[in-house]
Design an enzyme around this catalytic site. Structure first.
Site, PDB file in Angstrom:
ATOM      1  N   HIS A  42      21.691  30.891  46.208  1.00  0.00           N
ATOM      2  CA  HIS A  42      21.394  32.286  46.538  1.00  0.00           C
ATOM      3  C   HIS A  42      22.166  33.252  45.656  1.00  0.00           C
ATOM      4  O   HIS A  42      21.620  34.263  45.207  1.00  0.00           O
ATOM      5  CB  HIS A  42      21.721  32.557  48.004  1.00  0.00           C
ATOM      6  CG  HIS A  42      21.497  33.978  48.408  1.00  0.00           C
ATOM      7  ND1 HIS A  42      20.254  34.471  48.759  1.00  0.00           N
ATOM      8  CD2 HIS A  42      22.348  35.026  48.507  1.00  0.00           C
ATOM      9  CE1 HIS A  42      20.353  35.748  49.048  1.00  0.00           C
ATOM     10  NE2 HIS A  42      21.611  36.116  48.912  1.00  0.00           N
ATOM     11  N   TYR A  45      21.762  31.896  41.324  1.00  0.00           N
ATOM     12  CA  TYR A  45      20.443  31.662  40.718  1.00  0.00           C
ATOM     13  C   TYR A  45      20.515  30.523  39.700  1.00  0.00           C
ATOM     14  O   TYR A  45      19.888  30.564  38.650  1.00  0.00           O
ATOM     15  CB  TYR A  45      19.929  32.931  40.040  1.00  0.00           C
ATOM     16  CG  TYR A  45      19.475  34.031  40.962  1.00  0.00           C
ATOM     17  CD1 TYR A  45      18.425  34.870  40.612  1.00  0.00           C
ATOM     18  CD2 TYR A  45      20.093  34.262  42.190  1.00  0.00           C
ATOM     19  CE1 TYR A  45      17.992  35.892  41.446  1.00  0.00           C
ATOM     20  CE2 TYR A  45      19.675  35.267  43.032  1.00  0.00           C
ATOM     21  CZ  TYR A  45      18.636  36.080  42.661  1.00  0.00           C
ATOM     22  OH  TYR A  45      18.217  37.090  43.493  1.00  0.00           O
ATOM     23  N   GLU A  86      14.095  41.872  48.579  1.00  0.00           N
ATOM     24  CA  GLU A  86      14.950  40.716  48.884  1.00  0.00           C
ATOM     25  C   GLU A  86      14.277  39.862  49.937  1.00  0.00           C
ATOM     26  O   GLU A  86      13.381  40.310  50.657  1.00  0.00           O
ATOM     27  CB  GLU A  86      16.320  41.174  49.410  1.00  0.00           C
ATOM     28  CG  GLU A  86      17.350  41.449  48.328  1.00  0.00           C
ATOM     29  CD  GLU A  86      18.097  40.198  47.887  1.00  0.00           C
ATOM     30  OE1 GLU A  86      17.708  39.090  48.322  1.00  0.00           O
ATOM     31  OE2 GLU A  86      19.051  40.323  47.124  1.00  0.00           O
ATOM     32  N   HIS A  88      14.901  37.193  53.340  1.00  0.00           N
ATOM     33  CA  HIS A  88      15.796  36.700  54.391  1.00  0.00           C
ATOM     34  C   HIS A  88      15.051  35.613  55.161  1.00  0.00           C
ATOM     35  O   HIS A  88      14.964  35.630  56.388  1.00  0.00           O
ATOM     36  CB  HIS A  88      16.251  37.835  55.308  1.00  0.00           C
ATOM     37  CG  HIS A  88      17.741  37.936  55.404  1.00  0.00           C
ATOM     38  ND1 HIS A  88      18.412  38.162  56.580  1.00  0.00           N
ATOM     39  CD2 HIS A  88      18.702  37.813  54.458  1.00  0.00           C
ATOM     40  CE1 HIS A  88      19.717  38.198  56.348  1.00  0.00           C
ATOM     41  NE2 HIS A  88      19.915  37.986  55.073  1.00  0.00           N
ATOM     42  N   ARG A 109      21.262  48.714  51.965  1.00  0.00           N
ATOM     43  CA  ARG A 109      22.557  48.889  51.288  1.00  0.00           C
ATOM     44  C   ARG A 109      22.421  48.748  49.780  1.00  0.00           C
ATOM     45  O   ARG A 109      23.105  49.438  49.017  1.00  0.00           O
ATOM     46  CB  ARG A 109      23.584  47.891  51.834  1.00  0.00           C
ATOM     47  CG  ARG A 109      24.047  48.216  53.239  1.00  0.00           C
ATOM     48  CD  ARG A 109      25.292  47.444  53.627  1.00  0.00           C
ATOM     49  NE  ARG A 109      25.076  46.005  53.618  1.00  0.00           N
ATOM     50  CZ  ARG A 109      24.492  45.312  54.586  1.00  0.00           C
ATOM     51  NH1 ARG A 109      24.024  45.955  55.660  1.00  0.00           N
ATOM     52  NH2 ARG A 109      24.347  44.013  54.515  1.00  0.00           N
ATOM     53  N   GLU A 306      29.804  36.995  55.946  1.00  0.00           N
ATOM     54  CA  GLU A 306      28.769  37.942  55.545  1.00  0.00           C
ATOM     55  C   GLU A 306      28.459  38.937  56.664  1.00  0.00           C
ATOM     56  O   GLU A 306      27.324  39.386  56.815  1.00  0.00           O
ATOM     57  CB  GLU A 306      27.515  37.183  55.099  1.00  0.00           C
ATOM     58  CG  GLU A 306      27.779  36.334  53.861  1.00  0.00           C
ATOM     59  CD  GLU A 306      26.605  35.480  53.429  1.00  0.00           C
ATOM     60  OE1 GLU A 306      25.494  35.670  53.973  1.00  0.00           O
ATOM     61  OE2 GLU A 306      26.795  34.618  52.556  1.00  0.00           O
TER      62      GLU A 306
END
Length: 739
Positions: A42, A45, A86, A88, A109, A306
């Protein structure tokens, strides 16, 4: 015998040996944990970076691109748009609500980290068949998570897409895009500058929720028993994020921040090392100073957690009091956790550094090695063994249905159950919301100069196409996105992508990824469009079965003067229905929804995209919309001409009577570069002339009107039946009542 620590953390023996070589000594436990999260799939890459370099990243209007938290492009009038997409996926499979919610929080963000105010979200959601109770649970949780976070934080979700296919059972895809507005001069980059400057942690306290988080979950396949991974899913607080947005934008306005980085994947470890390495400097971080929400957390937990709604700002010492005052005003916690240093090393300390300090050095690594020296794998590539046979198996041999009406009704599904849960009118900027070819927003935000421009946004995917031919399928996706923004009168400006694939250790998956990248790269270059950001999500597999390759392509378009709402995908009584675009290959059924859903057929060769002809169609359609010459417009893509016409009818309650050549093949073909327009009689000659001058073919289909959907010899369905099917299909599959 217990596993070696580096293997428990997900590092291979070769990677552990490489870390020893970089440090000149074996790494301690904290350092191993830091490298493990930073060298995860993640964050690093490591399986895809060698391929991503083939994408075109630059254009004169790109202000920030690949490698930044978000791409930033000039849209005129001294204004810029920040955009990113993105995934998830893995967290959402385990804990759907929080997985989706924190995906929204994370992408927001990324946008305000650049100095932009977030103004809109889009999502691309993919689930397994809804007759499976767990798939229904996942879908309901994900939609609730997107709406719960987006509505609460105050950023509208204005568009997106929904796909339901068997390959997503056990591994849903939850991709979220966000855009923000800013002045050019407000651009903020994730770089630490100025030795002695302070690293200030803003926002939520740090907890054990999300330890390992996406950096671990996104680097392994799913299997039965993954409920145990729930503690790795982050927990979001949209109200904290709202305060954080306003505090950060106020800090930017007051020029109190040298650089800033959000705490996403790998948490504080990533933020501190990345912001230091980007500036060519180092950083000392005191773990004792990090505000914690749980007792007994060890340094490895603190550095890799996180936990959401956190930012790391680089601040000059003389500005600290002013920074703290802004944060107090917005009720945002702000704590100095580190200092920018020379030498390029990231040191994790227990206690403050400085002359006479008794602090203990817990970790000491070159900051750049956590990023620049991560592995770059050229994993084996192999096309499927049956590729030639699969492409030779054209669906033209499939039996022709006696009545195409049931197949058309089977395709109709109103997604308003999803988007009605989203407040897509926040800010009152939304001109065209969910359900159309593309969303449209006014270029307007608090504190920004007035502009008459508009923004068009769309996300597109088609896992059927890309399973058949990932290169051609991805090219067709980009073409669809560009045509979608043309249908609302916009010119394309930039592209973002989310590349969702299976296990990269499978050579066929890496072949799919490489082919998709080339399809996107070649088509972007041919269209003159830069890729300004994206994401790669791998290991999308469940119980050993890989998902079909699913690149999601987002296109940002600009309307130079937004003076009226575009006509949208609808019909008007008495309107003439014309098909704009090439007729060659318009009867090809390879990759079509009809072939798969009606017959389970997944073979053949996808239609060929002619980029020059496609752009000509886009230009004509854009001008027709801008000059108000059409009353309805809808691109032909998933579901072919059948679904395009049916959707135009059910959205306005107006029927049609048309003739389609080539029978059912012409009705269900998903051949590209085609648009249906509903034209008032007075404008038919003008529309036909303009298309002819541009070299775009015009095929008269028939007329709009009446209370039936009629395709001569193929379809005859009452409008009320079609509307009822359209509105009731998704709630019925979700087993909802009272909808």
């Amino acid at each position: 015998m217990p596993l070696a620590l580096h293997r428990e953390l997900g590092l291979t023996d070769d990677e552990a040996e490489a870390i020893t070589g970089l440090l000149g000594r074996p790494a301690n436990d904290l350092e191993l944990a830091m490298y493990a999260v930073m060298w995860s799939e993640h964050c690093s890459y490591k399986s895809s970076r060698v391929h991503l370099g083939r994408l075109p990243f630059t254009a004169p209007w790109v202000l920030a691109g690949f490698g930044e938290n978000a791409g930033v492009v000039d849209v005129g009038d001294g204004l810029a748009v920040a955009l990113r997409i993105e995934s998830h996926n893995h967290p959402s499979a385990i804990e759907p609500y929080q997985g989706a919610a924190t995906g929204v929080g994370g992408i927001i963000r990324d946008i305000f980290t650049m100095g932009a105010r977030p103004i809109a979200l889009l999502d691309s959601l993919h689930f397994g068949p809804l007759d499976n109770p767990r798939n229904r649970w996942v879908m309901e949780g994900v939609v609730s998570g997107v709406s719960g976070y987006g509505n609460s934080v105050g950023v509208p979700t204005v568009g997106g897409e929904l796909s339901v296919r068997p390959c997503f059972t056990g591994n849903p895809l939850v991709n979220v895009a966000c855009i923000g507005l800013m002045r050019h001069e407000r651009l903020v980059l994730a770089r630490a500058e100025g030795v002695g400057n302070l690293a200030v942690l803003l926002g939520s306290s740090t907890g054990r929720d999300g330890i390992g988080g996406v950096s671990v979950l996104a680097s392994a396949e799913f299997s039965d028993g993954d409920e145990a991974k729930r503690p790795s899913v982050q927990v979001g607080d949209p109200f904290e994020e709202k305060r954080l947005i306003e505090a950060c934008l106020a800090l930017f306005d007051a020029d109190l921040v040298v650089g800033i980085q959000d705490l996403g994947g790998a948490g504080l470890c990533c933020a501190t090392s990345e912001i230091a390495a980007n500036g060519g400097l180092g950083m000392d971080v005191d773990v004792r100073t990090v505000p914690l929400r749980e007792q007994g957390m060890v340094p490895a937990e603190i550095m890799t957690s996180e936990s959401q709604e956190r930012m790391l700002a680089i601040v000059e010492p003389g500005d600290l009091d002013a920074v703290l005052a802004v944060c107090r005003r917005w009720e945002v916690q702000a704590t100095v956790v580190g200092t920018v240093t020379t030498g390029g090393r990231l040191r994790i300390l227990d206690g403050p550094a400085g002359p006479g300090s008794t602090s203990i050095v817990l970790a000491d690594v070159p900051a750049a090695t956590l990023h620049d020296d991560a592995p770059r794998y050229r994993r084996p590539l192999a096309a499927p063994a049956d590729l030639a046979a699969r492409r030779a198996d054209d669906p033209a041999h499939l039996p022709e249905p006696a009545d195409c009406g049931p197949a058309v009704l089977e395709m109709l599904a109103d997604t308003s159950w999803v988007w009605s849960q989203y407040d897509h009118q926040l800010f009152l900027n939304t001109v065209e919301g969910p359900g159309g070819d593309a969303a449209i927003l006014r270029v307007k935000a608090p504190g920004l100069p007035a502009s008459r421009r508009g923004l068009a946004l769309t996300t597109d995917s088609n896992s059927r196409w890309c399973a058949l031919d990932p290169r051609a399928g991805t090219a067709l996706l980009l073409a669809e996105g560009v045509l979608n923004v043309a249908c609302v009168g916009a010119r394309p400006l930039a592209v973002v992508n989310c590349l969702n694939f299976g296990n990269p250790e499978h050579p066929e998956v890496m072949w799919q990824l490489s082919e998709a990248v080339d399809g996107l790269a070649d088509t972007c270059r041919a269209m003159g469009l830069p890729v300004v950001g994206g994401n790669v999500s791998l290991y999308n597999s469940s119980d050993g079965a890989d998902i079909d390759p699913t690149p999601v392509i987002g296109v940002l378009g600009v309307i130079d003067e937004l003076v009226r709402r575009p006509p949208g995908a609808g019909l008007t009584e008495g309107g003439h229905l014309l098909l704009l675009g090439p007729t060659a290959g318009a009867g090809a059924l390879a990759g079509s929804r009809w072939a798969e859903t009606a017959h389970g057929h997944r073979g053949g060769a996808l239609p060929v995209l002619d980029v020059e002809a496609h752009l000509a169609v886009c230009d004509v359609v854009r001008d027709l919309v801008t000059d108000s010459l059409v009353d309805g417009v809808h691109d032909v893509s998933d579901g072919g001409l059948a679904l395009a016409l049916a959707e135009m009818a059910v959205r306005t309650g107006v029927g049609f009577d048309v003739v389609v050549e080539a029978g059912h093949a012409g009705l269900f073909s998903e051949s590209p570069s085609r648009v249906v327009v509903c034209v008032p009689r007075a404008h038919v000659a003008d529309v036909t002339r303009r298309a002819g001058e541009a070299g775009v073919a015009v095929t008269p289909l028939g007329h709009a009107g009446g209370d039936r959907l009629v395709v001569a010899g193929l379809v005859d369905v009452a409008v009320p039946e079609a509307v009822a099917t359209w509105t009731g299909s998704l709630p019925a599959k979700l087993q909802l009542t009272g909808i």
